[in-house]
Design a protein around this motif. Structure first.
Motif, short mmCIF file in Angstrom:
data_model
loop_
_atom_site.label_atom_id
_atom_site.label_comp_id
_atom_site.label_asym_id
_atom_site.label_seq_id
_atom_site.Cartn_x
_atom_site.Cartn_y
_atom_site.Cartn_z
N LEU A 46 13.93 -4.64 -11.46
CA LEU A 46 14.11 -4.67 -10.01
C LEU A 46 13.08 -3.79 -9.31
O LEU A 46 12.44 -4.23 -8.34
CB LEU A 46 15.53 -4.23 -9.64
N TRP A 47 12.90 -2.56 -9.76
CA TRP A 47 12.01 -1.64 -9.06
C TRP A 47 10.55 -2.04 -9.19
O TRP A 47 9.76 -1.88 -8.25
CB TRP A 47 12.23 -0.21 -9.52
N LEU A 48 10.17 -2.59 -10.34
CA LEU A 48 8.81 -3.09 -10.48
C LEU A 48 8.58 -4.31 -9.60
O LEU A 48 7.48 -4.51 -9.06
CB LEU A 48 8.50 -3.43 -11.94
N SER A 49 9.63 -5.13 -9.43
CA SER A 49 9.53 -6.29 -8.53
C SER A 49 9.32 -5.82 -7.09
O SER A 49 8.48 -6.38 -6.36
CB SER A 49 10.80 -7.14 -8.62
N ILE A 50 10.10 -4.83 -6.67
CA ILE A 50 9.98 -4.30 -5.32
C ILE A 50 8.59 -3.69 -5.12
O ILE A 50 7.95 -3.89 -4.08
CB ILE A 50 11.09 -3.26 -5.04
N LEU A 51 8.10 -2.97 -6.12
CA LEU A 51 6.77 -2.37 -6.03
C LEU A 51 5.69 -3.44 -5.94
O LEU A 51 4.81 -3.37 -5.07
CB LEU A 51 6.52 -1.49 -7.26
N ALA A 52 5.77 -4.46 -6.79
CA ALA A 52 4.76 -5.54 -6.77
C ALA A 52 4.78 -6.27 -5.44
O ALA A 52 3.73 -6.54 -4.84
CB ALA A 52 5.02 -6.51 -7.92
N GLY A 53 5.99 -6.60 -4.95
CA GLY A 53 6.10 -7.28 -3.66
C GLY A 53 5.58 -6.44 -2.51
O GLY A 53 4.94 -6.96 -1.58
N SER A 54 5.83 -5.15 -2.58
CA SER A 54 5.38 -4.25 -1.51
C SER A 54 3.87 -4.09 -1.51
O SER A 54 3.25 -4.02 -0.44
CB SER A 54 6.07 -2.89 -1.64
N LEU A 55 3.28 -4.04 -2.69
CA LEU A 55 1.81 -3.96 -2.77
C LEU A 55 1.18 -5.24 -2.22
O LEU A 55 0.19 -5.18 -1.48
CB LEU A 55 1.37 -3.71 -4.21
N GLY A 56 1.77 -6.39 -2.56
CA GLY A 56 1.25 -7.65 -2.04
C GLY A 56 1.38 -7.75 -0.54
O GLY A 56 0.43 -8.14 0.16
N GLY A 57 2.55 -7.38 0.00
CA GLY A 57 2.76 -7.41 1.45
C GLY A 57 1.83 -6.46 2.18
O GLY A 57 1.31 -6.77 3.26
N THR A 58 1.61 -5.28 1.59
CA THR A 58 0.71 -4.30 2.20
C THR A 58 -0.72 -4.82 2.23
O THR A 58 -1.44 -4.65 3.21
CB THR A 58 0.78 -2.97 1.43
N LEU A 59 -1.13 -5.50 1.14
CA LEU A 59 -2.48 -6.07 1.11
C LEU A 59 -2.65 -7.12 2.20
O LEU A 59 -3.68 -7.15 2.89
CB LEU A 59 -2.74 -6.69 -0.27
N GLY A 60 -1.64 -7.99 2.38
CA GLY A 60 -1.73 -9.00 3.43
C GLY A 60 -1.88 -8.39 4.81
O GLY A 60 -2.71 -8.83 5.62
N SER A 61 -1.10 -7.34 5.09
CA SER A 61 -1.19 -6.65 6.38
C SER A 61 -2.53 -5.95 6.53
O SER A 61 -3.10 -5.91 7.62
CB SER A 61 -0.05 -5.63 6.51
N ALA A 62 -3.03 -5.39 5.43
CA ALA A 62 -4.31 -4.68 5.47
C ALA A 62 -5.46 -5.63 5.81
O ALA A 62 -6.41 -5.24 6.51
CB ALA A 62 -4.57 -4.00 4.13
N LEU A 63 -5.39 -6.86 5.33
CA LEU A 63 -6.45 -7.83 5.64
C LEU A 63 -6.49 -8.12 7.14
O LEU A 63 -7.57 -8.22 7.73
CB LEU A 63 -6.22 -9.13 4.85
N ILE A 64 -5.32 -8.26 7.76
CA ILE A 64 -5.26 -8.48 9.21
C ILE A 64 -5.80 -7.26 9.96
O ILE A 64 -6.57 -7.39 10.92
CB ILE A 64 -3.82 -8.80 9.65
N TYR A 65 -5.42 -6.08 9.50
CA TYR A 65 -5.91 -4.82 10.09
C TYR A 65 -7.44 -4.78 10.03
O TYR A 65 -8.11 -4.45 11.03
CB TYR A 65 -5.31 -3.64 9.32
N LEU A 66 -8.01 -5.11 8.88
CA LEU A 66 -9.47 -5.05 8.72
C LEU A 66 -10.18 -6.06 9.60
O LEU A 66 -11.26 -5.77 10.14
CB LEU A 66 -9.84 -5.26 7.25
N LEU A 67 -9.60 -7.25 9.78
CA LEU A 67 -10.19 -8.24 10.68
C LEU A 67 -10.19 -7.73 12.12
O LEU A 67 -11.18 -7.87 12.84
CB LEU A 67 -9.42 -9.56 10.59
N ALA A 68 -9.06 -7.12 12.53
CA ALA A 68 -8.99 -6.57 13.89
C ALA A 68 -9.97 -5.41 14.05
O ALA A 68 -10.63 -5.29 15.09
CB ALA A 68 -7.56 -6.11 14.19
N ARG A 69 -10.08 -4.60 13.02
CA ARG A 69 -11.00 -3.45 13.10
C ARG A 69 -12.44 -3.92 13.17
O ARG A 69 -13.26 -3.34 13.89
CB ARG A 69 -10.78 -2.54 11.89
N ARG A 70 -12.75 -4.97 12.44
CA ARG A 70 -14.11 -5.51 12.47
C ARG A 70 -14.42 -6.10 13.85
O ARG A 70 -15.53 -5.95 14.37
CB ARG A 70 -14.28 -6.59 11.39
#
Length: 200
Positions: A46-70
């Protein structure tokens, strides 16, 4: 077979990597309860699943952040000055949004991860300000981890009945969308009324 079903098949076959990659683009409401169910069945942790999902979600948000920053605040202001009237947006609206982020950005970035639709949008002003990269990642991960913990934990608790959570998440998502549309509708009506008064 839709993307969610493909992602579920991939998670069943490839585990945490497939979960993390899927949540770069898909909503956690669609997959984290299923991951919790797989953890209940002993197929994932369970905790590894939550960690993996959270890393993936954070990466998706980070890509949008980087596009806006650019794109940058200057380019966004220029776009609003030239074309904002067509979408009823003025430069003062951009100032207001950025002002709110300057004062309450930490809460919005972390808390917004728990609200469908808003979760993707909050990365844009954070990138325009820009919010410091490390703080953005930390707050995004914190909010994403909290929401994924709830979703994964609910799926784990429900076990084989994890899909019973879907109607409640659907109502929650619909309610959040309705609130966003209501606020947007009020904004559009007020702006149209303002333009009508000025045109007289």
């Amino acid at each position: 077979m839709d993307m969610v079903e493909l992602a579920m098949d991939a998670i069943s076959d490839y585990g945490y990597w497939a979960l993390g990659v899927s949540l770069v683009i898909l909503a956690p409401e669609a997959l984290m309860p299923f991951a919790g169910f797989l953890a209940h069945e002993g197929l994932l942790n369970l905790w590894l699943s939550i960690l993996a999902g959270s890393l993936g979600g954070t990466l998706g948000s980070a890509l949008i952040y980087l596009l806006a920053r650019r794109a940058g605040e200057g380019r966004m202001r220029d776009l609003v000055r030239r074309h904002g009237r067509w979408v009823l947006v003025r430069e003062s609206d951009l100032d207001r949004v950025l002002g709110v982020y300057a004062r309450r950005g930490d809460w919005i970035v972390a808390g917004g991860r728990m609200i469908p639709t808003v979760r993707s949008l909050v990365s844009i002003p954070a990138g325009l300000l820009p919010m410091p990269w490390g703080r953005f990642l930390g707050l995004t991960f914190l909010g994403t981890f909290a929401w994924n913990s709830f979703l994964g934990g609910a799926g784990y608790a429900l076990g084989a009945h994890w899909s019973a959570l879907k109607p409640y998440l659907g109502v929650y998502g619909a309610l959040m969308m309705a609130i966003v549309l209501l606020v947007l509708g009020i904004f559009v009506i007020r702006r149209l009324l303002e333009q009508g008064i000025k045109g007289q």
